[in-house]
Every structure is written in C-alpha cells, then in structure tokens.
Design an enzyme around this catalytic site. Structure first.
Site, short mmCIF file in Angstrom:
data_model
loop_
_atom_site.label_atom_id
_atom_site.label_comp_id
_atom_site.label_asym_id
_atom_site.label_seq_id
_atom_site.Cartn_x
_atom_site.Cartn_y
_atom_site.Cartn_z
N TYR A 36 0.44 0.02 10.64
CA TYR A 36 0.04 -0.36 9.29
C TYR A 36 1.18 -0.07 8.30
O TYR A 36 1.52 -0.90 7.45
CB TYR A 36 -1.22 0.40 8.88
CG TYR A 36 -1.69 0.10 7.48
CD1 TYR A 36 -2.25 -1.13 7.16
CD2 TYR A 36 -1.60 1.07 6.47
CE1 TYR A 36 -2.70 -1.41 5.88
CE2 TYR A 36 -2.06 0.80 5.19
CZ TYR A 36 -2.59 -0.44 4.90
OH TYR A 36 -3.03 -0.71 3.62
N SER A 92 0.85 -1.19 0.00
CA SER A 92 0.00 0.00 0.00
C SER A 92 0.88 1.23 0.00
O SER A 92 2.03 1.19 0.47
CB SER A 92 -0.89 0.02 1.25
OG SER A 92 -1.48 1.28 1.45
#
Length: 308
Positions: free
Chosen positions: A184, A158
C-alpha cells in the site's frame, strides 16, 4: 519557497471549499465515485455546476449515487461509466469513448492493505489499482486534458506513503515476502511521484497535477484492516467523508492553486516535507522521496513500459 496555505483546514468539508465557485460548462471525471470520499468529491463538483462523470466498477451503485447527487445539488448533468482500473481494456474503453475536453480528473479510487493478489500481467494488486490503472487513464485522457489548456489532475495519496518508497527492483513482490502495508505504501508513493512528473512533462499543455492526503476516514477502503486505516488512528483525528473529500476538491477547483502542480496537500494546505517517519504529527507530512524528481521520472518510464 513557502508552503501554500488556504482559509480552509481539518474540519472543512468539500462543499465548504467550493462555495461561490462556478464551474458551469466544465467537465470532471472522478474514479471510485460510488463510495466513500468519491461520492462527496463528485457531489461538491456537481454543486459547482460542472458536468461530472462517475467512473466506477459497480455501475448500479454509480447510478444510485448519481441520483442522490442530482437530488442534493439540483445538477442532473451526471454520467456513469464503467471503469476497472486493473483491466487495461476497461481503461482503454473509457478513454477511447471520451469526446471533447476534460477539465478535472480526480484519481480517487483505491484499495488498501488487501491480501496478496496479482493481475494476469503479474502486477501486485494495490500497485495496479492505485497507480498503474490511473496512470493508463491519465495518459489515455492526455489530449482531452490538454484541450482545456489549464486542466487539473488530483492524485489521491495517503500518509501511508511514508511506509515505503518505490522498490524498483521488486515492485510486484516477486522475490520479497508480501506485506500488505508496504505494498500500500509504495502505491501511495507512486501517486505522489505521478503528480510530480505529470506536472513536469505536461507543463506546456497547461496541465497540473497534485497529490492529496484525505485524512483518516471510516469508509469501505478499510475493509481489509478492521476499519483502523493506516494504523491506530486516534478517533479525534478521524474525518467524515465530506471532510475527507475537501482537500481533493480544493486542489481541483480553488483559484488559489491556479498553475500550481507537483505538490502534496493535506487538510487543505501544502504539507511539510519530512525525512523520517514520526518527524511530523500523525497523518501529516510528505516523505522527501515521494517528491524526488529523478524517482518520478523513473516511475513514469516503468509505468509506460508496463501499460504499453
């Protein structure tokens, strides 16, 4: 070295990029294939004629997805197997049950910005799910991948990786305050570094691994973020799940990427390397630290010790 480009782009769908590709007789595994872009990734692979295994936590949802994919593609060579990436026994059960060669492994499952949580081993939940579980899966399937001689691994990362490198001194937030976005970010950095080191280590086996940024997509992944992804993503930059799966499927199947590994792709093309956040347009660019070969080796060693 010039960046790799393809005829596809932001608006391309997963089915667009596999048009004309025949993978009959090939076998693929997609983790997290019962929701979001995992569904469309599995659908596109099935559309090529490949045998596709949906590796999922919720097998009931997996069977519903498989039924839908069979109805839309005409390919009934679909299998559903349980896989919990935070449970090494579950991963071991999956890998030990696998028989024969494996041609494509799509490490797609993931969690985003979830509240602080740790596994029984003390692993931070996002790092455990997004990286360590997939690391154990890929290494456990190494012989099956090597048996193909030209297998491909897709590591779904990502643009959120730009939020944090791997903090090797405190990966699991044992001493620093927990931040869901930093957690994350480093887990998504780990996805890129895995692709770098897997390609280096397994070159003699013909295995290549690449990382991908799917794009901004409204899926269940954003359940902890109010549906806003990695920030205030403009609506015009959002993709459908079918568009979000396109880069994964391209990297997994395109003849243009034969023998290519250790790279990061977005919008169906290789991304530019950046040295600071904001240097590239929103949702673009790969941080230089995510491609660092020394960091990749260090992460691999840490991961081996963790899952041993």
């Amino acid at each position: 070295m010039s960046l790799i480009e393809t005829p596809f782009g932001f608006t391309s769908t997963a089915l667009d990029v596999v048009e004309g590709i025949d993978l009959t007789g090939r076998r693929a595994v997609v983790t997290g294939a019962s929701s979001g872009i995992g569904v469309e990734t599995a659908r596109a692979l099935a559309a090529t004629g490949a045998e596709v295994t949906l590796a999922v936590r919720d097998t009931e949802a997996g069977h519903r997805t498989a039924k839908d994919i069979a109805a839309t593609t005409g390919n009934e060579d679909l299998h559903v197997h349980p896989l919990d990436l935070t449970d090494l026994d579950s991963v071991a059960a999956f890998t030990s049950a696998w028989d024969g060669p494996l041609h494509i492994l799509v490490n797609n499952a993931g969690v985003m910005a979830c509240p602080e949580r740790h596994t029984p081993q003390g692993w931070e939940w996002q790092f455990a799910t997004n990286h360590l579980g997939h690391f154990a899966l890929a290494t456990g399937l190494h012989d099956a991948l090597a048996a193909d001689g030209a297998a491909r691994i897709v590591s779904v990362s990502s643009t959120g990786h730009q939020r944090s490198p791997i903090v090797f001194d405190d990966v699991h937030f044992a001493f620093r305050p927990y931040d869901p976005w930093l957690a994350y970010g480093q887990s998504k950095t780990a996805n890129v570094l895995f692709a770098v080191e897997a390609t280096r280590r397994w070159a003699d086996d013909g295995i290549t691994a690449n990382a991908v940024m799917p794009g901004g997509i409204f899926t269940n992944l954003q359940r902890h973020t109010g549906g806003r992804g990695t920030g205030q993503t403009p609506l015009e930059l959002m993709k459908t799940p079918a568009q979000g799966a396109a880069t994964s499927v391209l990297v997994a199947t395109s003849p243009l990427l034969k023998g290519i590994g250790g790279r990061y792709f977005e919008d169906c093309a290789e991304a530019v390397t950046i040295d600071r956040r904001g240097e590239a347009p929103p949702l673009h660019g790969v941080a230089r630290y995510a491609l660092d070969p020394e960091g990749a080796q260090r992460l691999w060693d840490l991961s081996e010790r963790s899952v041993a």
